[in-house]
Design a protein around this motif. Structure first.
Motif, PDB file in Angstrom:
ATOM      1  N   GLU A  64      -6.738  55.795  27.052  1.00 12.13           N
ATOM      2  CA  GLU A  64      -5.701  56.687  26.546  1.00 12.13           C
ATOM      3  C   GLU A  64      -6.318  57.915  25.889  1.00 12.13           C
ATOM      4  O   GLU A  64      -5.503  58.960  26.173  1.00 12.13           O
ATOM      5  CB  GLU A  64      -5.047  55.639  25.421  1.00 12.13           C
ATOM      6  CG  GLU A  64      -3.843  56.595  24.772  1.00 12.13           C
ATOM      7  CD  GLU A  64      -3.315  55.455  23.441  1.00 12.13           C
ATOM      8  OE1 GLU A  64      -3.509  55.947  22.489  1.00 12.13           O
ATOM      9  OE2 GLU A  64      -2.769  54.583  23.987  1.00 12.13           O
ATOM     10  N   ALA A  65      -7.247  58.023  25.211  1.00  7.08           N
ATOM     11  CA  ALA A  65      -8.164  59.201  24.648  1.00  7.08           C
ATOM     12  C   ALA A  65      -8.368  59.977  25.871  1.00  7.08           C
ATOM     13  O   ALA A  65      -8.261  61.263  25.889  1.00  7.08           O
ATOM     14  CB  ALA A  65      -8.967  58.767  23.842  1.00  7.08           C
ATOM     15  N   PHE A  66      -9.127  59.557  26.729  1.00  7.89           N
ATOM     16  CA  PHE A  66      -9.361  60.370  27.896  1.00  7.89           C
ATOM     17  C   PHE A  66      -8.369  60.734  28.629  1.00  7.89           C
ATOM     18  O   PHE A  66      -8.566  62.156  29.275  1.00  7.89           O
ATOM     19  CB  PHE A  66     -10.386  59.499  28.784  1.00  7.89           C
ATOM     20  CG  PHE A  66     -11.514  58.756  28.126  1.00  7.89           C
ATOM     21  CD1 PHE A  66     -12.308  59.709  27.209  1.00  7.89           C
ATOM     22  CD2 PHE A  66     -12.173  57.628  28.681  1.00  7.89           C
ATOM     23  CE1 PHE A  66     -13.469  59.016  26.633  1.00  7.89           C
ATOM     24  CE2 PHE A  66     -13.451  57.437  28.170  1.00  7.89           C
ATOM     25  CZ  PHE A  66     -14.050  57.972  27.176  1.00  7.89           C
ATOM     26  N   ALA A  67      -7.357  60.076  28.997  1.00  5.79           N
ATOM     27  CA  ALA A  67      -6.166  60.821  29.720  1.00  5.79           C
ATOM     28  C   ALA A  67      -5.681  61.982  28.626  1.00  5.79           C
ATOM     29  O   ALA A  67      -5.314  62.895  29.463  1.00  5.79           O
ATOM     30  CB  ALA A  67      -4.968  59.662  29.810  1.00  5.79           C
ATOM     31  N   GLU A  68      -5.521  61.807  27.443  1.00  8.62           N
ATOM     32  CA  GLU A  68      -4.782  62.707  26.578  1.00  8.62           C
ATOM     33  C   GLU A  68      -5.788  63.971  26.458  1.00  8.62           C
ATOM     34  O   GLU A  68      -5.305  65.118  26.370  1.00  8.62           O
ATOM     35  CB  GLU A  68      -4.629  62.239  25.475  1.00  8.62           C
ATOM     36  CG  GLU A  68      -3.403  61.381  25.356  1.00  8.62           C
ATOM     37  CD  GLU A  68      -3.040  60.932  23.887  1.00  8.62           C
ATOM     38  OE1 GLU A  68      -3.725  61.409  23.016  1.00  8.62           O
ATOM     39  OE2 GLU A  68      -2.502  59.796  23.920  1.00  8.62           O
ATOM     40  N   HIS A  69      -7.278  63.628  26.326  1.00  7.71           N
ATOM     41  CA  HIS A  69      -7.965  64.897  25.530  1.00  7.71           C
ATOM     42  C   HIS A  69      -9.221  65.112  26.752  1.00  7.71           C
ATOM     43  O   HIS A  69      -9.985  65.662  26.537  1.00  7.71           O
ATOM     44  CB  HIS A  69      -8.653  64.588  24.460  1.00  7.71           C
ATOM     45  CG  HIS A  69      -7.644  64.283  23.277  1.00  7.71           C
ATOM     46  ND1 HIS A  69      -6.620  65.336  22.918  1.00  7.71           N
ATOM     47  CD2 HIS A  69      -7.178  63.074  22.689  1.00  7.71           C
ATOM     48  CE1 HIS A  69      -5.969  64.700  22.019  1.00  7.71           C
ATOM     49  NE2 HIS A  69      -6.223  63.475  21.967  1.00  7.71           N
ATOM     50  N   GLY A  70      -9.190  64.445  27.758  1.00  4.69           N
ATOM     51  CA  GLY A  70     -10.635  64.332  28.983  1.00  4.69           C
ATOM     52  C   GLY A  70     -11.804  63.899  28.382  1.00  4.69           C
ATOM     53  O   GLY A  70     -11.854  63.088  27.458  1.00  4.69           O
ATOM     54  N   ALA A  71     -12.959  64.188  28.970  1.00  4.86           N
ATOM     55  CA  ALA A  71     -14.297  63.669  28.672  1.00  4.86           C
ATOM     56  C   ALA A  71     -14.779  63.938  27.248  1.00  4.86           C
ATOM     57  O   ALA A  71     -15.517  63.246  26.741  1.00  4.86           O
ATOM     58  CB  ALA A  71     -15.253  64.254  29.681  1.00  4.86           C
ATOM     59  N   GLU A  72     -14.200  64.913  26.750  1.00  5.00           N
ATOM     60  CA  GLU A  72     -14.585  65.282  25.269  1.00  5.00           C
ATOM     61  C   GLU A  72     -13.799  64.378  24.130  1.00  5.00           C
ATOM     62  O   GLU A  72     -14.066  64.929  22.914  1.00  5.00           O
ATOM     63  CB  GLU A  72     -14.316  66.826  24.978  1.00  5.00           C
ATOM     64  CG  GLU A  72     -15.491  67.549  25.987  1.00  5.00           C
ATOM     65  CD  GLU A  72     -16.878  67.335  26.046  1.00  5.00           C
ATOM     66  OE1 GLU A  72     -17.470  67.231  24.766  1.00  5.00           O
ATOM     67  OE2 GLU A  72     -17.527  67.104  26.805  1.00  5.00           O
ATOM     68  N   ALA A  73     -13.214  63.612  24.647  1.00  5.58           N
ATOM     69  CA  ALA A  73     -12.368  62.807  23.420  1.00  5.58           C
ATOM     70  C   ALA A  73     -13.156  62.263  22.219  1.00  5.58           C
ATOM     71  O   ALA A  73     -14.339  61.878  22.591  1.00  5.58           O
ATOM     72  CB  ALA A  73     -11.617  61.642  24.211  1.00  5.58           C
TER      73      ALA A  73
END
Length: 192
Positions: free
Chosen positions: A35-44
């Motif tokens: 979920e975090a990667f989908a929202e914020h990319g690799a820098e989540a």
């Protein structure tokens, strides 16, 4: 299509803890990271991932000592789900099975973009995932082609690149993405 062990399935099984409480935390961390990667990319933020999973940062690091291991585990878990999805739809008609699997593939592409930024195409995980995905989805296209329901002047790589290209753009919402994908798949389907 019969159930077969995919290389990625073995990787996923070897990484997942056996104790029930540890496995629950591991699964929660994967879901939160996806979920975090989908929202914020690799820098989540790893702290945000732990918070979303309802665990402490120490639990995250016990399961995934490096950010790369977390990326690899999310990626492998997603590809493993795609492989299982191919088996789940295999009893449908050839075209319906192919398009149902491609719909799952399109959803997977959202997370894949963020995770792939952090992975090297030459990594062992990436190679096993690619081999597994082709072994799971390729036969669905071949079956639709043999049934005369899909063009025969394309291969599975062509199809994946088309879907990846479509999902690589920004849409107003999932419904718009689904409409555009449907229009593109109309170009793959043969007319009787």
């Amino acid at each position: 299509m019969t159930a077969q062990p995919f290389p990625v399935s073995e990787i996923v099984a070897s990484r997942r803890p056996h104790r029930k409480d540890a496995a629950r935390n591991y699964d929660a961390l994967l879901a939160a990271a996806r979920e975090a990667f989908a929202e914020h990319g690799a820098e989540a933020s790893l702290e945000d991932i732990a918070r979303r999973a309802g665990v402490g940062i120490g639990t995250l690091y016990r399961n995934f000592p490096t950010r790369r291991q977390l990326f690899e585990s999310v990626y492998a878990d997603d590809v493993n789900a795609l492989c299982r999805a191919a088996e789940e739809v295999a009893d449908r008609g050839p075209w319906e099975a192919l398009t149902a699997w491609l719909d799952r593939f399109a959803g997977y592409m959202v997370t894949k973009r963020a995770v792939r930024e952090a992975l090297n195409d030459e990594s062992e995980i990436f190679a096993a995932c690619r081999e597994s995905m082709y072994a799971a989805g390729g036969p669905l296209l071949e079956r639709a082609q043999k049934a005369g329901e899909a063009r025969t002047d394309m291969d599975f790589t062509d199809l994946l690149r088309m879907v990846a290209g479509i999902t690589g753009t920004t849409f107003d919402d999932d419904a718009q993405r689904d409409r555009v994908l449907s229009v593109a798949l109309d170009g793959v389907r043969t007319r009787h």
